[in-house]
Design a protein around this motif. Structure first.
Motif, short mmCIF file in Angstrom:
data_model
loop_
_atom_site.label_atom_id
_atom_site.label_comp_id
_atom_site.label_asym_id
_atom_site.label_seq_id
_atom_site.Cartn_x
_atom_site.Cartn_y
_atom_site.Cartn_z
N ALA A 46 0.53 -1.35 0.27
CA ALA A 46 -0.22 -0.24 -0.58
C ALA A 46 1.11 1.45 -0.14
O ALA A 46 0.44 2.12 -0.28
CB ALA A 46 -0.61 0.07 0.77
N SER A 47 2.16 0.97 0.80
CA SER A 47 2.57 2.23 0.56
C SER A 47 4.07 2.31 -0.28
O SER A 47 5.09 3.25 -0.43
CB SER A 47 3.15 2.51 2.24
OG SER A 47 3.82 1.10 2.73
N GLY A 48 4.61 1.36 -0.90
CA GLY A 48 6.35 1.12 -1.35
C GLY A 48 6.15 0.92 -2.81
O GLY A 48 4.75 1.39 -3.22
N ALA A 49 6.66 1.81 -3.08
CA ALA A 49 7.07 2.15 -4.97
C ALA A 49 7.18 1.33 -6.21
O ALA A 49 7.21 1.09 -7.00
CB ALA A 49 8.04 2.91 -4.78
N ALA A 50 7.30 -0.35 -5.56
CA ALA A 50 7.72 -1.66 -6.03
C ALA A 50 6.57 -1.93 -6.48
O ALA A 50 5.06 -1.33 -5.77
CB ALA A 50 8.43 -2.34 -5.31
N TYR A 51 6.71 -2.33 -7.90
CA TYR A 51 5.13 -3.16 -8.55
C TYR A 51 5.05 -4.42 -9.63
O TYR A 51 6.34 -4.23 -9.41
CB TYR A 51 4.41 -1.84 -9.12
CG TYR A 51 4.99 -1.69 -10.55
CD1 TYR A 51 4.80 -1.51 -11.90
CD2 TYR A 51 6.51 -0.26 -10.59
CE1 TYR A 51 5.24 -1.55 -12.81
CE2 TYR A 51 6.28 0.50 -11.58
CZ TYR A 51 5.91 -0.49 -13.00
OH TYR A 51 6.92 0.49 -13.80
N SER A 52 3.79 -4.88 -9.44
CA SER A 52 4.28 -5.84 -9.56
C SER A 52 3.40 -6.54 -11.33
O SER A 52 3.83 -7.37 -12.28
CB SER A 52 3.91 -7.41 -9.17
OG SER A 52 2.05 -6.72 -8.96
N ARG A 53 3.11 -5.79 -11.73
CA ARG A 53 2.49 -5.44 -13.14
C ARG A 53 1.73 -4.26 -13.74
O ARG A 53 1.48 -3.32 -12.62
CB ARG A 53 1.53 -6.75 -13.65
CG ARG A 53 0.61 -6.66 -12.77
CD ARG A 53 -0.17 -8.35 -12.83
NE ARG A 53 -0.73 -8.35 -13.95
CZ ARG A 53 -1.73 -9.42 -14.71
NH1 ARG A 53 -1.51 -9.92 -13.54
NH2 ARG A 53 -1.51 -9.43 -15.77
N ASN A 54 1.87 -3.89 -14.94
CA ASN A 54 1.15 -3.04 -15.39
C ASN A 54 -0.45 -3.69 -15.60
O ASN A 54 -0.68 -4.88 -16.13
CB ASN A 54 1.52 -2.08 -16.96
CG ASN A 54 2.48 -1.57 -16.34
OD1 ASN A 54 1.92 -0.97 -15.05
ND2 ASN A 54 3.70 -1.35 -17.41
N VAL A 55 -1.83 -2.99 -15.46
CA VAL A 55 -2.85 -3.05 -15.70
C VAL A 55 -3.67 -2.35 -16.38
O VAL A 55 -3.56 -0.88 -16.55
CB VAL A 55 -3.66 -3.03 -13.78
CG1 VAL A 55 -5.50 -3.56 -14.90
CG2 VAL A 55 -2.89 -3.94 -13.32
#
Length: 202
Positions: A43-52
């Motif tokens: 909820a607060s981190g900059a890392a992301y797993s994919r684009n939607v």
């Protein structure tokens, strides 16, 4: 007799408690992305797993800060709340429009030709403009909502000036009599029209 009363009371309390227990993973609603979005791992981190992609249905579980916890295509993560809308609305731009950065106009992101399809965030209508994303592009911003209303075809019966605004005196060109124009709306005694590749007010 006491055993019966005890069992009945305990059973009632158990059913009463279960009726108010909601699984932590229970989904609250379905929402849709109106613009391409990052699915963050926290909820607060900059890392992301994919684009939607825009227009994707996501299952919403809860809200944390400015992001919703969602499930999208088998992946669970967080998406910015501003990137989601409760209804999936797809509209065609009949006019050919500038995609503005702000609802008040001014700087714009891009110009798109007529016929482009867009996803609209209905909740964000401001100053007569929709917050929209042009499908298949990276363009998101504000578009005049009247440009999504299918125009009425009319004809000039005399030579006409194509003005740059509904109230101003400057004009782009003169339109010949008998010319076909697409009419979008009226304001201050003039119609907003498109004549060939030219747009303005008559």
């Amino acid at each position: 007799m006491r055993r019966l009363i005890f069992f009945g009371g305990a059973g009632f309390l158990l059913l009463f408690a279960l009726s108010f227990v909601k699984p932590a993973s229970a989904a609250s609603s379905t929402m849709y992305t109106w613009t391409p979005s990052k699915l963050y791992k926290t909820a607060s981190g900059a890392a992301y797993s994919r684009n939607v992609n825009s227009g994707t249905a996501v299952t919403v579980y809860s809200k944390s800060g400015k992001r919703y916890k969602v499930k999208a295509g088998g992946k669970t993560g967080y998406i910015y709340a501003d990137n989601l809308t409760r209804s999936k609305v797809k509209k065609e731009d009949y006019f050919g429009s500038k995609i503005y950065k702000q609802a008040a106009g001014g700087p714009y992101v891009a110009s798109v030709p007529a016929g482009k399809m867009m996803y609209i965030k209905m909740e964000a209508t401001k100053n007569g403009m929709y917050l929209a994303h042009v499908i298949g592009t990276g363009y998101s911003g504000y578009v005049d909502k009247t440009h999504f209303i299918k125009p009425v075809v009319k004809y000039t019966w005399m030579p006409s000036k194509l003005y740059t605004s509904a109230t101003g005196n400057s004009y782009n060109k003169t339109i010949k009599d008998g010319q076909k124009v697409s009419v979008f709306n009226g304001s201050h005694g003039r119609y907003q029209v498109k004549a060939g590749n030219s747009s303005g007010y008559i």
